[in-house]
Structures are given as C-alpha cells and as structure tokens.
Write a protein that holds these residues in place. Structure first.
Motif: not given
Ligand SMILES: [Zn+2]
Length: 87
Positions: A30-35, A56-61
C-alpha cells in the motif's frame, strides 16, 4: 519515566518502519501517500535499501520528484545544471 524494557530494539523499529515494504512479504503493498494498493516491479526496489520496495507507488514518486524539482528551482538551486540529461 519509561520502564526498562519499553524501548524498542533497532530491529523492532526497522520491522515496524519497513515490514510492510519488504520485497518478499505476503499480502498487498500500500502506497504511503495515496493509500492505494499497488504492485511493485523490479524497478521499484529501493536502491538505498535493496530488501524493500519504495513506500510510494510510482505515480506518487514521480509527483514528489516533480515537486522537489520545482522546490529546488524556486530556491534558486542550479538543479538543471546538476542533473542535466540533455547530453
Ligand atoms: Zn501512491
């Protein structure tokens, strides 16, 4: 005052911090930003910590990369010269 034994060991601390991101753990990442649940690939292995994936997922990174870049530009750092990819 803390009782003896309440302190977490370094290993416990590490497990708490990185356990959810270990490369061979079971279950979802689970991405720590967008969950959102995301599926990491080889490219998502943390380069500083090869036994884990990025938090973080690649989009959030990518988003945070762009924000950092703009922040540095605002602050007047010569970012483009440092990270020039045009040649
Ligand atoms: Zn994310």
């Amino acid at each position: 005052m803390k009782e003896y034994g309440q302190h977490k060991t370094k290993a416990e601390h590490e497990a708490e911090k990185w356990g959810a991101h270990l490369v061979d753990k079971e279950g979802d990442y689970i991405c720590s930003v967008c969950k959102k649940v995301w599926i990491p690939t080889v490219d998502d292995v943390n380069r500083k910590r090869p036994s884990t994936y990025y938090k973080l997922c690649s989009a959030c990174r990518l988003k945070s990369y762009i924000c950092r870049r703009m922040y540095k530009k605002d602050k007047g750092n010569n970012y483009d010269a440092l990270y020039d990819t045009s040649n």
